[in-house]
Scaffold this motif. Structure first.
Motif, PDB file in Angstrom:
ATOM      1  N   PRO A 248      25.234  67.419  44.190  1.00  0.00           N
ATOM      2  CA  PRO A 248      24.919  66.738  42.931  1.00  0.00           C
ATOM      3  C   PRO A 248      26.061  65.970  42.297  1.00  0.00           C
ATOM      4  CG  PRO A 248      25.048  69.116  42.612  1.00  0.00           C
ATOM      5  CD  PRO A 248      25.067  68.879  44.084  1.00  0.00           C
ATOM      6  N   GLN A 249      27.287  66.289  42.627  1.00  0.00           N
ATOM      7  CA  GLN A 249      28.414  65.585  41.997  1.00  0.00           C
ATOM      8  C   GLN A 249      28.996  64.492  42.896  1.00  0.00           C
ATOM      9  OE1 GLN A 249      27.334  67.843  39.030  1.00  0.00           O
ATOM     10  NE2 GLN A 249      28.650  66.074  38.871  1.00  0.00           N
ATOM     11  N   LYS A 250      28.237  64.100  43.923  1.00  0.00           N
ATOM     12  CA  LYS A 250      28.710  63.060  44.841  1.00  0.00           C
ATOM     13  C   LYS A 250      27.650  61.983  45.043  1.00  0.00           C
ATOM     14  CE  LYS A 250      31.843  66.107  47.422  1.00  0.00           C
ATOM     15  NZ  LYS A 250      32.210  66.626  48.764  1.00  0.00           N
ATOM     16  N   LEU A 251      26.964  61.612  43.964  1.00  0.00           N
ATOM     17  CA  LEU A 251      25.851  60.678  44.059  1.00  0.00           C
ATOM     18  C   LEU A 251      26.130  59.403  43.277  1.00  0.00           C
ATOM     19  CD1 LEU A 251      22.954  63.224  43.408  1.00  0.00           C
ATOM     20  CD2 LEU A 251      23.728  62.364  45.637  1.00  0.00           C
ATOM     21  N   GLY A 252      25.950  58.257  43.918  1.00  0.00           N
ATOM     22  CA  GLY A 252      25.990  56.994  43.196  1.00  0.00           C
ATOM     23  C   GLY A 252      24.671  56.791  42.477  1.00  0.00           C
ATOM     24  N   LEU A 253      24.736  56.249  41.260  1.00  0.00           N
ATOM     25  CA  LEU A 253      23.513  55.962  40.515  1.00  0.00           C
ATOM     26  C   LEU A 253      23.621  54.597  39.863  1.00  0.00           C
ATOM     27  CD1 LEU A 253      23.362  58.351  37.376  1.00  0.00           C
ATOM     28  CD2 LEU A 253      25.438  57.860  38.645  1.00  0.00           C
ATOM     29  N   ARG A 254      22.502  53.847  39.894  1.00  0.00           N
ATOM     30  CA  ARG A 254      22.519  52.441  39.494  1.00  0.00           C
ATOM     31  C   ARG A 254      21.240  52.075  38.766  1.00  0.00           C
ATOM     32  NH1 ARG A 254      24.711  53.450  44.149  1.00  0.00           N
ATOM     33  NH2 ARG A 254      22.670  53.621  45.155  1.00  0.00           N
ATOM     34  N   SER A 255      21.326  51.065  37.907  1.00  0.00           N
ATOM     35  CA  SER A 255      20.143  50.487  37.290  1.00  0.00           C
ATOM     36  C   SER A 255      20.302  48.979  37.215  1.00  0.00           C
ATOM     37  CB  SER A 255      19.905  51.064  35.886  1.00  0.00           C
ATOM     38  OG  SER A 255      20.893  50.609  34.983  1.00  0.00           O
ATOM     39  N   SER A 256      19.165  48.289  37.177  1.00  0.00           N
ATOM     40  CA  SER A 256      19.167  46.842  36.989  1.00  0.00           C
ATOM     41  C   SER A 256      17.961  46.454  36.148  1.00  0.00           C
ATOM     42  CB  SER A 256      19.121  46.100  38.337  1.00  0.00           C
ATOM     43  OG  SER A 256      17.886  46.344  38.994  1.00  0.00           O
ATOM     44  N   VAL A 257      18.053  45.306  35.489  1.00  0.00           N
ATOM     45  CA  VAL A 257      16.945  44.742  34.724  1.00  0.00           C
ATOM     46  C   VAL A 257      16.741  43.318  35.208  1.00  0.00           C
ATOM     47  CG1 VAL A 257      16.098  44.080  32.440  1.00  0.00           C
ATOM     48  CG2 VAL A 257      17.410  46.200  32.717  1.00  0.00           C
ATOM     49  N   ASN A 258      15.532  43.026  35.644  1.00  0.00           N
ATOM     50  CA  ASN A 258      15.190  41.697  36.178  1.00  0.00           C
ATOM     51  C   ASN A 258      16.156  41.267  37.281  1.00  0.00           C
ATOM     52  OD1 ASN A 258      13.115  41.604  34.266  1.00  0.00           O
ATOM     53  ND2 ASN A 258      14.439  40.625  32.746  1.00  0.00           N
ATOM     54  N   GLY A 259      16.573  42.252  38.095  1.00  0.00           N
ATOM     55  CA  GLY A 259      17.441  41.975  39.231  1.00  0.00           C
ATOM     56  C   GLY A 259      18.911  41.891  38.919  1.00  0.00           C
TER      57      GLY A 259
ATOM     58  N   VAL B  75      22.375  43.711  37.643  1.00  0.00           N
ATOM     59  CA  VAL B  75      22.945  45.055  37.568  1.00  0.00           C
ATOM     60  C   VAL B  75      23.318  45.403  36.130  1.00  0.00           C
ATOM     61  CG1 VAL B  75      24.860  46.522  38.295  1.00  0.00           C
ATOM     62  CG2 VAL B  75      23.789  44.966  39.934  1.00  0.00           C
ATOM     63  N   ARG B  76      22.953  46.608  35.723  1.00  0.00           N
ATOM     64  CA  ARG B  76      23.326  47.117  34.407  1.00  0.00           C
ATOM     65  C   ARG B  76      24.276  48.310  34.519  1.00  0.00           C
ATOM     66  NH1 ARG B  76      21.794  42.746  33.097  1.00  0.00           N
ATOM     67  NH2 ARG B  76      20.069  42.252  31.680  1.00  0.00           N
ATOM     68  N   GLN B  77      23.896  49.289  35.325  1.00  0.00           N
ATOM     69  CA  GLN B  77      24.720  50.493  35.485  1.00  0.00           C
ATOM     70  C   GLN B  77      25.070  50.670  36.957  1.00  0.00           C
ATOM     71  OE1 GLN B  77      21.515  52.733  33.281  1.00  0.00           O
ATOM     72  NE2 GLN B  77      23.293  53.868  32.498  1.00  0.00           N
ATOM     73  N   ASP B  78      26.286  51.109  37.216  1.00  0.00           N
ATOM     74  CA  ASP B  78      26.733  51.366  38.588  1.00  0.00           C
ATOM     75  C   ASP B  78      27.865  52.377  38.497  1.00  0.00           C
ATOM     76  OD1 ASP B  78      27.409  51.411  41.227  1.00  0.00           O
ATOM     77  OD2 ASP B  78      27.805  49.270  41.413  1.00  0.00           O
ATOM     78  N   SER B  79      27.552  53.639  38.759  1.00  0.00           N
ATOM     79  CA  SER B  79      28.529  54.700  38.545  1.00  0.00           C
ATOM     80  C   SER B  79      28.291  55.810  39.557  1.00  0.00           C
ATOM     81  CB  SER B  79      28.430  55.219  37.102  1.00  0.00           C
ATOM     82  OG  SER B  79      29.475  56.124  36.804  1.00  0.00           O
TER      83      SER B  79
ATOM     84  N   GLY C 258       7.387  42.364  29.956  1.00  0.00           N
ATOM     85  CA  GLY C 258       7.566  41.540  31.150  1.00  0.00           C
ATOM     86  C   GLY C 258       8.830  41.845  31.912  1.00  0.00           C
ATOM     87  N   ASP C 259       9.809  42.467  31.270  1.00  0.00           N
ATOM     88  CA  ASP C 259      11.030  42.859  31.979  1.00  0.00           C
ATOM     89  C   ASP C 259      10.712  43.917  33.035  1.00  0.00           C
ATOM     90  OD1 ASP C 259      12.602  41.166  30.481  1.00  0.00           O
ATOM     91  OD2 ASP C 259      13.360  42.724  29.128  1.00  0.00           O
ATOM     92  N   VAL C 260      11.564  43.996  34.051  1.00  0.00           N
ATOM     93  CA  VAL C 260      11.404  44.977  35.120  1.00  0.00           C
ATOM     94  C   VAL C 260      12.684  45.789  35.259  1.00  0.00           C
ATOM     95  CG1 VAL C 260      11.074  45.314  37.602  1.00  0.00           C
ATOM     96  CG2 VAL C 260       9.727  43.588  36.384  1.00  0.00           C
ATOM     97  N   MET C 261      12.560  47.098  35.152  1.00  0.00           N
ATOM     98  CA  MET C 261      13.686  48.015  35.373  1.00  0.00           C
ATOM     99  C   MET C 261      13.623  48.549  36.794  1.00  0.00           C
ATOM    100  SD  MET C 261      13.685  50.419  31.942  1.00  0.00           S
ATOM    101  CE  MET C 261      11.928  50.800  31.993  1.00  0.00           C
ATOM    102  N   GLU C 262      14.769  48.654  37.440  1.00  0.00           N
ATOM    103  CA  GLU C 262      14.872  49.318  38.739  1.00  0.00           C
ATOM    104  C   GLU C 262      16.047  50.291  38.677  1.00  0.00           C
ATOM    105  OE1 GLU C 262      13.455  46.587  42.261  1.00  0.00           O
ATOM    106  OE2 GLU C 262      14.851  45.466  40.985  1.00  0.00           O
ATOM    107  N   LEU C 263      15.809  51.527  39.093  1.00  0.00           N
ATOM    108  CA  LEU C 263      16.825  52.571  39.042  1.00  0.00           C
ATOM    109  C   LEU C 263      16.853  53.298  40.373  1.00  0.00           C
ATOM    110  CD1 LEU C 263      15.087  52.507  36.155  1.00  0.00           C
ATOM    111  CD2 LEU C 263      16.808  54.168  35.514  1.00  0.00           C
ATOM    112  N   GLU C 264      18.045  53.688  40.810  1.00  0.00           N
ATOM    113  CA  GLU C 264      18.149  54.427  42.066  1.00  0.00           C
ATOM    114  C   GLU C 264      19.343  55.355  42.061  1.00  0.00           C
ATOM    115  OE1 GLU C 264      18.984  52.092  45.560  1.00  0.00           O
ATOM    116  OE2 GLU C 264      19.937  50.524  44.354  1.00  0.00           O
ATOM    117  N   ILE C 265      19.231  56.412  42.854  1.00  0.00           N
ATOM    118  CA  ILE C 265      20.324  57.362  43.075  1.00  0.00           C
ATOM    119  C   ILE C 265      20.404  57.612  44.573  1.00  0.00           C
ATOM    120  CG2 ILE C 265      21.186  59.693  42.657  1.00  0.00           C
ATOM    121  CD1 ILE C 265      19.796  59.686  39.969  1.00  0.00           C
ATOM    122  N   ASP C 266      21.611  57.644  45.100  1.00  0.00           N
ATOM    123  CA  ASP C 266      21.804  57.834  46.537  1.00  0.00           C
ATOM    124  C   ASP C 266      21.013  59.036  47.047  1.00  0.00           C
ATOM    125  OD1 ASP C 266      23.560  55.725  46.390  1.00  0.00           O
ATOM    126  OD2 ASP C 266      25.375  56.957  46.517  1.00  0.00           O
ATOM    127  N   GLY C 267      20.191  58.823  48.042  1.00  0.00           N
ATOM    128  CA  GLY C 267      19.450  59.898  48.678  1.00  0.00           C
ATOM    129  C   GLY C 267      18.222  60.368  47.934  1.00  0.00           C
TER     130      GLY C 267
END
Length: 286
Positions: free
Chosen positions: A201-212, A214-218, A266-275
């Protein structure tokens, strides 16, 4: 192994996806993926059934082209959230890093599927996104002796979007945050749950974007309070039950920072976490 729930809201069917991508129904083992399932050894039963080849195969991928993909756990008894658990996010919110975990709650009925629409509340002008590592509790935890034993109480991990309305949260709440956190559809979850023993759990990249964009990348390595500490800490103040969800905080890069516009219809959020997969929601006016 990935646990999923497929079907229309309220009619989801529990399923498992194996490492080779094959989907199997879990109806023969359990009616739901919920607290009872985890507390009674459901994960072990699923692994045994997969190894024995006794499960019914499902052909639909559940990716939006056929069956809807629901939240990977049925409505949790509690959704516990940790505020400002990344120092950079605390700073962009105008606060110093907390010295002890900040706890607030979301109504369990905020939990929706990973591809469901998110509704912008009426009168909202500051709807915001927050990618977070979600922790699903696997057995009751109370007064744990130390963080060293805490991860034994985790069933698995999921991608969680702690959607927030900042005016409701800050200006309308009189010191509490929940008015800005509990609007309908404000906790997309999934696309699937990965068992705890398959995740660091402490070795995961996590990211978000809005309308393609990038907003968060940590990374979860930047948490102020790690998952084990949070579970131990919470167990000193309340009883964590199987099936409860803990949202562990979000990194920097939200609209509250002032660097990005708040969400609009109309905005689109996309979020992901490694694995743990990727989720996507379109914003719709309530």
């Amino acid at each position: 192994m990935q646990l999923l729930r497929l079907g229309a809201p309220g009619e989801e069917r529990p399923a498992v996806r194996t490492d080779d991508g094959t989907l199997f129904a879990l109806d023969s083992l359990t009616p739901e993926i919920d607290g009872k399932f985890f507390a009674t050894g459901g994960l072990a039963e699923v692994r045994e059934a997969v190894s024995q080849g006794t499960l019914e195969q499902i052909d639909d991928p559940g990716d939006g082209s056929g069956l809807r993909l629901g939240a990977p756990i049925a409505k949790p008894g509690a959704v516990l959230c940790i505020g400002q658990n990344y120092a950079a996010h605390a700073a962009e919110s105008g606060d110093s890093p907390p010295k002890t975990p900040i706890l607030f709650f979301k109504h369990p009925n905020t939990v929706v599927g990973p591809y469901d629409d998110v509704l912008i509340p009426r009168e909202s002008v500051k709807t915001d996104w927050e990618v977070e590592l979600g922790v699903v509790i696997g057995k009751q935890a109370r007064y744990l002796a130390s963080p060293d034993e805490a991860l034994e109480y985790v069933a698995g991990y999921v991608v969680s979007n702690d959607v927030s309305e900042r005016t409701f949260q800050i200006e309308h709440s009189a010191g509490q945050w929940s008015k800005g956190k509990c609007c309908e559809t404000f906790n997309p979850l999934g696309p699937f749950l990965v068992p705890a023993d398959e995740v660091e759990p402490q070795k995961l990249g996590l990211r978000s974007s809005v309308n393609g964009e990038v907003r968060q990348d940590s990374t979860t390595a930047d948490m102020i309070f790690d998952v084990a500490f949070l579970i131990w800490h919470l167990s000193q103040y309340l009883v964590l039950d199987a099936g409860d969800l803990i949202n562990t905080g979000t990194p920097q890069g939200v609209a509250l920072s002032g660097r990005f516009p708040f969400l609009e219809a109309g905005d689109v959020m996309e979020l992901e976490i490694d694995g743990l997969g990727k989720q996507r929601q379109q914003l719709v006016q309530a």
